[in-house]
Design a protein around this motif. Structure first.
Motif, PDB file in Angstrom:
ATOM      1  N   MET A   1       0.052  22.177 -17.907  1.00 54.07           N
ATOM      2  CA  MET A   1      -0.680  22.345 -19.171  1.00 54.07           C
ATOM      3  C   MET A   1      -0.668  21.026 -19.948  1.00 54.07           C
ATOM      4  N   SER A   2      -1.788  20.687 -20.529  1.00 51.83           N
ATOM      5  CA  SER A   2      -1.936  19.425 -21.249  1.00 51.83           C
ATOM      6  C   SER A   2      -1.637  19.546 -22.739  1.00 51.83           C
ATOM      7  N   LYS A  20      -3.063   9.551 -21.471  1.00 53.84           N
ATOM      8  CA  LYS A  20      -3.951   8.632 -20.753  1.00 53.84           C
ATOM      9  C   LYS A  20      -5.411   8.852 -21.136  1.00 53.84           C
ATOM     10  N   ALA A  21      -5.745  10.083 -21.565  1.00 56.68           N
ATOM     11  CA  ALA A  21      -7.098  10.408 -22.019  1.00 56.68           C
ATOM     12  C   ALA A  21      -7.162  10.450 -23.544  1.00 56.68           C
ATOM     13  N   GLY A  53      -0.174  14.218 -31.499  1.00 56.06           N
ATOM     14  CA  GLY A  53      -0.594  13.788 -30.183  1.00 56.06           C
ATOM     15  C   GLY A  53       0.515  13.029 -29.475  1.00 56.06           C
ATOM     16  N   ALA A  54       0.592  13.198 -28.157  1.00 54.88           N
ATOM     17  CA  ALA A  54       1.575  12.456 -27.360  1.00 54.88           C
ATOM     18  C   ALA A  54       1.134  10.995 -27.226  1.00 54.88           C
ATOM     19  N   LEU A  59      -3.902  10.936 -32.284  1.00 52.73           N
ATOM     20  CA  LEU A  59      -3.814  12.391 -32.201  1.00 52.73           C
ATOM     21  C   LEU A  59      -4.721  12.926 -31.101  1.00 52.73           C
ATOM     22  N   CYS A  60      -6.018  12.553 -31.165  1.00 51.53           N
ATOM     23  CA  CYS A  60      -6.983  13.123 -30.221  1.00 51.53           C
ATOM     24  C   CYS A  60      -8.300  12.372 -30.335  1.00 51.53           C
ATOM     25  N   ALA A  61      -8.852  11.978 -29.183  1.00 55.45           N
ATOM     26  CA  ALA A  61     -10.114  11.231 -29.167  1.00 55.45           C
ATOM     27  C   ALA A  61     -11.335  12.129 -29.102  1.00 55.45           C
ATOM     28  N   GLY A  62     -11.132  13.459 -29.123  1.00 54.29           N
ATOM     29  CA  GLY A  62     -12.266  14.379 -29.109  1.00 54.29           C
ATOM     30  C   GLY A  62     -12.230  15.304 -27.922  1.00 54.29           C
TER      31      GLY A  62
END
Length: 343
Positions: A1-2, A20-21, A53-54, A59-62
């Motif tokens: 799980m991501s 990585k993403a 975000g890890a 946090l998050c690119a979308g």
């Protein structure tokens, strides 16, 4: 799980774990977050929720853009199911009954805004870079982005939506996308404080005054230039403005003409809609339509797949984008309409 879930000291801790993403969201992550939010809503062991975000990039690119590209290119429907569930998650975050704390450190784009800016406690740092860059890939802001940007002071939200520009923490607070400015090296102290204090008390122990907002300083020319209700008139005013306005015009000229017109109408309509859920239903219509266009495929190809940064937009000019084409993005979907916050 991501995505990882841990409950500790009364805090339901969500960690997006695809460093990585840049922690981009996929459908399984959205469903898992929604499931845990539903579970924690009634769990007496959870008094607040925190999302981060890890890694050290953001946090998050979308959303998972490559998956959307393949879906659009092949005529699939997986993206529609993803967006429907993602927007339900956004709505659930906005009305969550327990404190919801978002650590908006580093990059926060697109779907990253959706998992953070609808929360109750939105924390930014000196490393924060927030953007809704959808017009650059033949899309329009979603995840409640048009709701948030349409309610920013003056025309600041229109400027961000049409340029796709990234802004820092001070500008995010000015635009109503965030609440608290915390130096990134104090985030561990915030996590420690949350173990023994309420979110309000914990945040007060580490928050600092935000630096001056560049957008606030530019509000005069932004409000003047972006006041018209057509992209053509906005560009005319920007081109007649100062150095910053001319630079904004050059940015806008590179974006999808169709997306620009759809986005401007979506923002203007969002201003008149009563709540986030109604705006999300409108965004689902524009997203649904975009998935069936060559514009989205070409935009993602140019920016993400081939990375030549030379999209061949069609229609290629604003003058060629008629009202009928823009209207089609807002047309009723019938049985395919987004069903609000229900599952």
């Amino acid at each position: 799980m991501s995505v990882d879930f841990v409950v500790h000291s009364g805090i339901g801790h969500i960690t997006l774990n695809r460093p990585k993403a840049l922690n981009a969201l996929d459908h399984a992550m959205v469903l898992a977050i929604t499931e845990h939010l539903d579970r924690w809503r009634h769990d007496p062991a959870v008094r607040a929720v925190l999302i981060e975000g890890a890694g050290d990039r953001g946090l998050c690119a979308g959303g998972d853009i490559r998956s959307i590209y393949e879906d659009a290119r092949t005529g699939g429907t997986a993206s529609l199911a993803f967006w429907a569930d993602e927007y339900r998650m956004n709505a659930a975050i906005s009305r969550y009954p327990k404190p919801y704390i978002a650590l908006m450190d580093g990059v926060v784009m697109g779907g990253g805004v959706g998992v953070s800016a609808h929360g109750r406690h939105r924390v930014v740092t000196e490393r924060t870079k927030i953007a809704m860059p959808e017009v650059g890939i033949g899309f329009a802001p979603d995840v409640g982005g048009t709701y948030l940007l349409s309610r920013a002071p003056g025309q600041a939200g229109t400027h961000l939506a049409l340029t796709g520009a990234a802004v820092g923490g001070a500008d995010a607070i000015h635009c109503g996308l965030a609440d608290h400015y915390v130096p990134s090296d104090r985030l561990p102290d915030l996590l420690d404080a949350l173990a023994t204090r309420t979110p309000d008390e914990a945040i007060r122990t580490v928050t600092e005054p935000a630096p001056p907002s560049p957008l606030a300083a530019a509000q005069g020319w932004i409000d003047h230039c972006y006041a018209p209700d057509t992209v053509e008139e906005i560009l005319d005013r920007l081109r007649d403005g100062g150095e910053a306005a001319i630079a904004a015009a050059k940015e806008i000229e590179q974006k999808s003409p169709t997306s620009l017109k759809v986005t401007l109408r979506a923002l203007r309509k969002a201003m008149t809609l009563p709540d986030l859920e109604t705006v999300l239903a409108q965004e689902y219509r524009t997203s649904h339509r975009a998935l069936r266009t060559a514009e989205l495929v070409e935009g993602i190809r140019a920016q993400i797949i081939d990375k030549d940064r030379a999209p061949r937009w069609s229609p290629a000019t604003l003058a060629e984008v008629g009202d009928d084409l823009v209207d089609s993005y807002f047309a009723d979907l019938g049985a395919d309409e987004w069903d609000g916050g229900s599952r």
